[in-house]
Scaffold this motif. Structure first.
Motif, short mmCIF file in Angstrom:
data_model
loop_
_atom_site.label_atom_id
_atom_site.label_comp_id
_atom_site.label_asym_id
_atom_site.label_seq_id
_atom_site.Cartn_x
_atom_site.Cartn_y
_atom_site.Cartn_z
N ALA A 141 16.96 6.56 35.23
CA ALA A 141 18.24 7.00 35.79
C ALA A 141 18.40 6.52 37.23
CB ALA A 141 18.33 8.53 35.73
N GLU A 144 19.39 2.94 37.19
CA GLU A 144 20.79 2.80 36.78
C GLU A 144 21.74 3.20 37.92
OE1 GLU A 144 21.77 4.81 33.20
OE2 GLU A 144 20.20 3.83 32.01
N THR A 192 27.56 11.06 41.95
CA THR A 192 27.24 10.02 40.97
C THR A 192 25.80 10.14 40.50
OG1 THR A 192 28.83 8.51 42.03
CG2 THR A 192 27.18 7.53 40.57
N ARG A 195 25.61 13.00 37.97
CA ARG A 195 26.17 12.61 36.68
C ARG A 195 25.25 11.64 35.94
NH1 ARG A 195 30.52 10.94 38.51
NH2 ARG A 195 30.12 8.69 38.56
N THR A 196 24.68 10.68 36.66
CA THR A 196 23.81 9.68 36.04
C THR A 196 22.56 10.33 35.44
OG1 THR A 196 24.56 8.00 37.62
CG2 THR A 196 22.51 7.56 36.45
N GLN A 198 22.21 13.56 34.58
CA GLN A 198 22.59 14.47 33.50
C GLN A 198 22.89 13.70 32.22
OE1 GLN A 198 25.79 16.77 35.24
NE2 GLN A 198 24.39 18.39 35.88
N GLU A 199 23.46 12.51 32.35
CA GLU A 199 23.74 11.70 31.17
C GLU A 199 22.47 11.25 30.47
OE1 GLU A 199 26.25 8.59 32.58
OE2 GLU A 199 28.08 9.84 32.56
N LYS A 200 21.35 11.28 31.19
CA LYS A 200 20.04 10.97 30.62
C LYS A 200 19.41 12.21 29.98
CE LYS A 200 18.87 6.59 31.65
NZ LYS A 200 18.27 5.63 30.71
N GLY A 201 20.13 13.32 29.99
CA GLY A 201 19.59 14.55 29.43
C GLY A 201 18.67 15.29 30.36
#
Length: 317
Positions: A141, A144, A192, A195-196, A198-201
């Motif tokens: 993450a 990214e 950001t 969010r990045t 959290q999108e990875k779980g």
């Protein structure tokens, strides 16, 4: 940042979050089908008070169960990693050391509440990583996140000026980030990052409304002080520094750090991985920062054309 600081901050917001959740739970019950239908008119039922009472009890039970689950989730969430912007400007470090010494001269027992200069940083985000797999997800993450940050900055340097002193509830003392055009991009980077991850779980969140700050002391580092009657940081101890300019830090690196693992020899936190913001140009026009893990889980970095790690060797030509 220490784990205890995060725990204290989390406890401060628990009551608010519980109240907010309870309100949202009741709102969801109101939105249920038939919630506004008059039962007596539609079904010719005369025992309305009894049925309404049963429904009220059931709704109350559902709400309490949801709140219990929310509280359990909060209890299970113990941040152990964080994203850090390290403070590397020696001018800032020297200024904080002068501040700390001035406070200690007024109360020597506060020396144990001071943050060591090698640990100075700004926290962007805290998170929970429970095993090696989740740590690797966190590293992914972070990698990214780099292009998103560069898009936010649009090739400009992000320079953070520090001026003045403040506290969180007279328990945590920090150097303030001065107001200016740097605030918005920093807030955008923090959001950001959240969010990045959290999108990875990954269970990632800021403990309260993000307020960038540079901690220099916290009473929770020395819990015995409370037993000695020291329950708050006296504003008189730092009044001479209330408008002091400490210097500027150019953001050039963001680290994924552990709160619990042994710190590095320079006092900085154990670093799992890092990203470099902007470019560092060598005489050949190349920029290289390499972060590798050894077999003991330590992160090593090298800048230049040659790296040896155990039996492995990397050369850039």
């Amino acid at each position: 940042m220490e784990s205890s600081e995060c725990e204290n901050v989390s406890k401060e917001t628990e009551a608010f979050e519980e109240e907010e959740f309870e309100a949202s739970a009741m709102d969801s019950l109101i939105d249920m089908p038939f919630a506004t239908v008059d039962i007596q008119d539609e079904c010719a039922i005369t025992d309305v008070p009894h049925i309404n009472l049963e429904r009220s009890k059931e709704n109350e039970r559902i709400s309490k169960d949801q709140i219990k689950k929310k509280k359990k989730k909060q209890k299970d969430y113990q941040p152990n990693y964080f994203l850090s912007i390290p403070i590397t400007n020696k001018e800032i470090t020297r200024g904080i050391k002068i501040l700390q010494n001035a406070i200690i001269q007024q109360d020597k027992q506060l020396a144990k509440a001071m943050i060591s200069d090698g640990s100075f940083h700004i926290t962007l985000l805290v998170m929970q990583l429970l095993n090696e797999e989740e740590v690797n997800s966190g590293i992914g993450a972070l990698l990214e996140l780099k292009p998103f940050i560069e898009e936010i900055l649009q090739g400009k340097q992000l320079i953070l000026p520090f001026q003045g002193i403040d506290t969180f509830g007279n328990q945590v003392g920090f150097v303030k980030l001065a107001e200016g055009d740097h605030i918005n991009p920093l807030l955008e980077i923090a959001e950001t990052a959240k969010r990045t991850f959290q999108e990875k779980g990954i269970l990632a969140r800021e403990n309260r409304g993000f307020k960038p700050h540079l901690t220099f002391m916290k009473l929770s580092k020395a819990p015995r002080l409370r037993k000695k009657g020291v329950k708050k940081i006296d504003p008189e101890f730092y009044e001479k520094f209330i408008s002091h300019r400490f210097g500027e830090e150019m953001v050039h690196r963001i680290d994924l750090c552990s709160m619990l693992k042994k710190k590095q020899s320079n006092g900085y936190y154990h670093c799992e991985s890092s990203i470099v913001i902007g470019e560092r140009t060598t005489r050949r026009g190349l920029s290289l920062i390499i972060f590798l893990k050894d077999t003991h889980g330590h992160a090593d970095s090298a800048g230049g054309s040659h790296l040896r790690l155990g039996s492995w060797e990397l050369s850039v030509v």
